[in-house]
Design a protein around this motif. Structure first.
Motif, mmCIF file in Angstrom:
data_model
loop_
_atom_site.group_PDB
_atom_site.id
_atom_site.type_symbol
_atom_site.label_atom_id
_atom_site.label_comp_id
_atom_site.label_asym_id
_atom_site.label_seq_id
_atom_site.Cartn_x
_atom_site.Cartn_y
_atom_site.Cartn_z
ATOM 1 N N GLU A 99 13.807 15.673 69.217
ATOM 2 C CA GLU A 99 13.703 16.404 67.946
ATOM 3 C C GLU A 99 12.260 16.828 67.700
ATOM 4 O O GLU A 99 12.002 17.871 67.110
ATOM 5 C CB GLU A 99 14.234 15.543 66.792
ATOM 6 C CG GLU A 99 15.735 15.375 66.891
ATOM 7 C CD GLU A 99 16.347 14.608 65.717
ATOM 8 O OE1 GLU A 99 15.720 14.566 64.642
ATOM 9 O OE2 GLU A 99 17.444 14.049 65.925
ATOM 10 N N GLU A 100 11.306 16.001 68.197
ATOM 11 C CA GLU A 100 9.886 16.315 68.034
ATOM 12 C C GLU A 100 9.565 17.710 68.611
ATOM 13 O O GLU A 100 8.866 18.508 67.993
ATOM 14 C CB GLU A 100 9.066 15.211 68.736
ATOM 15 C CG GLU A 100 7.574 15.482 68.909
ATOM 16 C CD GLU A 100 6.791 15.628 67.602
ATOM 17 O OE1 GLU A 100 7.269 15.130 66.558
ATOM 18 O OE2 GLU A 100 5.718 16.272 67.634
ATOM 19 N N GLN A 101 10.170 17.996 69.784
ATOM 20 C CA GLN A 101 9.916 19.268 70.469
ATOM 21 C C GLN A 101 10.341 20.482 69.633
ATOM 22 O O GLN A 101 9.768 21.549 69.736
ATOM 23 C CB GLN A 101 10.719 19.236 71.778
ATOM 24 C CG GLN A 101 10.258 20.177 72.847
ATOM 25 C CD GLN A 101 11.175 20.080 74.079
ATOM 26 O OE1 GLN A 101 11.861 19.075 74.316
ATOM 27 N NE2 GLN A 101 11.195 21.135 74.870
ATOM 28 N N PHE A 102 11.356 20.272 68.802
ATOM 29 C CA PHE A 102 11.909 21.413 68.051
ATOM 30 C C PHE A 102 11.768 21.248 66.547
ATOM 31 O O PHE A 102 12.550 21.793 65.780
ATOM 32 C CB PHE A 102 13.382 21.625 68.445
ATOM 33 C CG PHE A 102 13.512 21.927 69.896
ATOM 34 C CD1 PHE A 102 13.046 23.119 70.416
ATOM 35 C CD2 PHE A 102 14.026 20.973 70.768
ATOM 36 C CE1 PHE A 102 13.105 23.388 71.759
ATOM 37 C CE2 PHE A 102 14.097 21.225 72.119
ATOM 38 C CZ PHE A 102 13.632 22.437 72.617
ATOM 39 N N LYS A 103 10.741 20.461 66.124
ATOM 40 C CA LYS A 103 10.636 20.136 64.697
ATOM 41 C C LYS A 103 10.496 21.387 63.822
ATOM 42 O O LYS A 103 10.984 21.410 62.702
ATOM 43 C CB LYS A 103 9.514 19.131 64.444
ATOM 44 C CG LYS A 103 8.140 19.594 64.826
ATOM 45 C CD LYS A 103 7.130 18.476 64.633
ATOM 46 C CE LYS A 103 5.770 18.967 65.111
ATOM 47 N NZ LYS A 103 4.928 17.914 65.628
ATOM 48 N N TRP A 104 9.867 22.416 64.342
ATOM 49 C CA TRP A 104 9.709 23.644 63.548
ATOM 50 C C TRP A 104 11.066 24.295 63.294
ATOM 51 O O TRP A 104 11.321 24.840 62.226
ATOM 52 C CB TRP A 104 8.784 24.641 64.264
ATOM 53 C CG TRP A 104 7.359 24.191 64.350
ATOM 54 C CD1 TRP A 104 6.872 23.202 65.150
ATOM 55 C CD2 TRP A 104 6.255 24.694 63.598
ATOM 56 N NE1 TRP A 104 5.522 23.061 64.951
ATOM 57 C CE2 TRP A 104 5.113 23.974 64.009
ATOM 58 C CE3 TRP A 104 6.104 25.704 62.634
ATOM 59 C CZ2 TRP A 104 3.850 24.213 63.479
ATOM 60 C CZ3 TRP A 104 4.844 25.950 62.115
ATOM 61 C CH2 TRP A 104 3.730 25.205 62.532
ATOM 62 N N SER B 160 23.666 19.676 61.695
ATOM 63 C CA SER B 160 24.279 18.557 62.427
ATOM 64 C C SER B 160 24.575 18.966 63.868
ATOM 65 O O SER B 160 24.376 18.192 64.811
ATOM 66 C CB SER B 160 25.558 18.106 61.725
ATOM 67 O OG SER B 160 26.442 19.198 61.649
ATOM 68 N N GLN B 161 25.047 20.180 64.036
ATOM 69 C CA GLN B 161 25.396 20.672 65.364
ATOM 70 C C GLN B 161 24.125 20.872 66.216
ATOM 71 O O GLN B 161 24.097 20.533 67.402
ATOM 72 C CB GLN B 161 26.181 21.988 65.195
ATOM 73 C CG GLN B 161 26.755 22.576 66.459
ATOM 74 C CD GLN B 161 27.824 21.723 67.149
ATOM 75 O OE1 GLN B 161 28.392 20.811 66.543
ATOM 76 N NE2 GLN B 161 28.053 22.002 68.420
ATOM 77 N N ILE B 162 23.055 21.375 65.582
ATOM 78 C CA ILE B 162 21.786 21.571 66.308
ATOM 79 C C ILE B 162 21.257 20.221 66.808
ATOM 80 O O ILE B 162 20.883 20.077 67.974
ATOM 81 C CB ILE B 162 20.752 22.278 65.394
ATOM 82 C CG1 ILE B 162 21.167 23.755 65.202
ATOM 83 C CG2 ILE B 162 19.332 22.188 65.965
ATOM 84 C CD1 ILE B 162 20.382 24.498 64.136
ATOM 85 N N LEU B 163 21.278 19.222 65.941
ATOM 86 C CA LEU B 163 20.772 17.892 66.323
ATOM 87 C C LEU B 163 21.620 17.301 67.449
ATOM 88 O O LEU B 163 21.101 16.718 68.405
ATOM 89 C CB LEU B 163 20.748 16.957 65.110
ATOM 90 C CG LEU B 163 19.783 17.368 63.980
ATOM 91 C CD1 LEU B 163 19.894 16.404 62.792
ATOM 92 C CD2 LEU B 163 18.339 17.436 64.471
ATOM 93 N N ASP B 164 22.925 17.480 67.337
ATOM 94 C CA ASP B 164 23.840 16.966 68.348
ATOM 95 C C ASP B 164 23.583 17.637 69.709
ATOM 96 O O ASP B 164 23.534 16.974 70.750
ATOM 97 C CB ASP B 164 25.287 17.235 67.882
ATOM 98 C CG ASP B 164 26.307 16.748 68.883
ATOM 99 O OD1 ASP B 164 26.224 15.566 69.269
ATOM 100 O OD2 ASP B 164 27.172 17.551 69.310
ATOM 101 N N ARG B 165 23.374 18.942 69.671
ATOM 102 C CA ARG B 165 23.158 19.693 70.904
ATOM 103 C C ARG B 165 21.814 19.327 71.561
ATOM 104 O O ARG B 165 21.714 19.241 72.778
ATOM 105 C CB ARG B 165 23.247 21.201 70.637
ATOM 106 C CG ARG B 165 24.624 21.703 70.206
ATOM 107 C CD ARG B 165 25.632 21.678 71.340
ATOM 108 N NE ARG B 165 25.120 22.375 72.503
ATOM 109 C CZ ARG B 165 25.071 23.700 72.637
ATOM 110 N NH1 ARG B 165 25.570 24.477 71.705
ATOM 111 N NH2 ARG B 165 24.562 24.250 73.726
#
Ligand code: AMP
Ligand code: MG
Length: 319
Positions: free
Chosen positions: A267-272, A254-259
């Motif tokens: 989110e596409e850029q960091f999907k891995w 949750s914190q990663i998505l928020d940041r």
């Protein structure tokens, strides 16, 4: 035809420049010092229980960086991959199982042309990149201090003649290094505090608690101090400026998505990475120290290219 001629001339000039550079005695001594630093930091880290892993050169996942660089993207096998800008995510992943790792990690950062004058920027350099599982920022700061003190003390003991060549008398730095928060530093010296802070210091100094907008999404936010990160920069003394950046890392989905959202990234850029976080990761902390900047400081030389065998100065295509 004209372009080809111009290119031929350019290549000739560059090769001449490279050969002159390599035959410069100062450069040769600095490269020797860099070789000893590589040896001592790796000795130290292995002794401290850290496992050296091989560098990653290309991957669909790399550090997005918080400053503008040209995009080192490669299209292959029907997908996009990037040349490594830093191994931040690979460190975080590898350490889940290996617990304590380091990499002598070559990074390509196609820095913009104005950085060519800083004396500190190359577009290809190597980080001593360190990460540990379930360690705090303070534990990693302590490790970095021990590593620097150990390395400098061995250089002074085993290669006094090299330091003398550069007329360099380095003190025995004491642990812990002084610490100042980003807020205090800005209050005392204003924006761009790194330069005066470094010039005034006679020992390496930590800057901690860096605001969120100054850093990428992966450095961990204080749960009790939103907008401030559990991270740190190390500043070399005597005007040599930034040595290292590091911190504790975000690990909760949750914190990663928020940041990611707060940084205006997709989110596409960091999907891995997001997929990994979905499967669950434990918290980690670490830092990276530029080996060329370390050498530049130890030798007390102005330009980072003078401690590098094949320097890549931003804006110039070189061997
Ligand atoms: P960063 O996490 O971006 O601060 O990078 C880690 C460390 O790598 C820095 O503290 C520097 O010592 C080094 N570094 C970063 N960018 C460069 C560059 N363009 N040229 C040389 N060293 C660099
Ligand atoms: Mg940094």
């Amino acid at each position: 035809m004209e372009t080809i001629n111009k290119n031929e001339e350019y290549v000739k000039e560059e090769i001449t420049r490279s050969m002159q550079h390599l035959s410069d005695k100062r450069v040769q001594h600095a490269i020797k010092v860099q070789s000893y630093i590589r040896s001592y930091v790796t000795d130290f880290l292995r002794e401290a229980g850290y496992i050296e892993i091989a560098p990653i050169i290309i991957s669909p996942l790399t550090d997005p960086l918080n400053h503008p660089v040209y995009d080192p993207k490669i299209h292959a096998y029907g997908g996009d991959m990037w040349i490594t800008q830093s191994m931040i995510f690979h460190k975080q992943i590898a350490v889940q199982e290996l617990k304590k790792i380091f990499i002598m990690s070559p990074n390509v950062r196609l820095e913009t042309e104005e950085k060519s004058k800083s004396g500190r920027h190359l577009y290809e350099f190597t980080q001593i990149d360190v990460e540990a599982l379930e360690k705090s920022r303070e534990e990693m700061m302590s490790l970095a201090e021990d590593m620097i003190i150990y390395t400098i003390s061995r250089l002074k003991k085993e290669h006094k003649e090299e330091l003398e060549y550069f007329h360099r008398t380095l003190p025995d730095y004491a642990k812990p290094f002084p610490v100042i928060t980003f807020e205090e530093a800005e209050k005392k010296y204003g924006k761009g505090f790194e330069t005066p802070l470094s010039k005034e210091s006679s020992t390496p100094v930590w800057v901690v608690d860096i605001p969120l907008k100054e850093r990428e999404f992966y450095d961990r936010e204080y749960p009790e101090k939103p907008g401030i990160l559990r991270d740190m920069d190390l500043i070399w003394p005597e005007g040599f400026e930034e040595a290292s950046s590091g911190g504790e890392r975000e690990y909760e989905l949750s914190q990663i998505l928020d940041r990611i959202q707060k940084k205006g990234q997709t989110e596409e850029q960091f999907k891995w990475f997001i997929e990994l976080a979905k499967q669950g990761i434990k918290y980690t902390a670490g830092f990276g120290i530029g080996i060329e900047r370390f050498t530049r400081f130890v030798c007390g030389v102005e330009k980072i290219e003078d401690v590098t065998t094949f320097p890549k100065v931003p804006g110039r295509i070189s061997l």
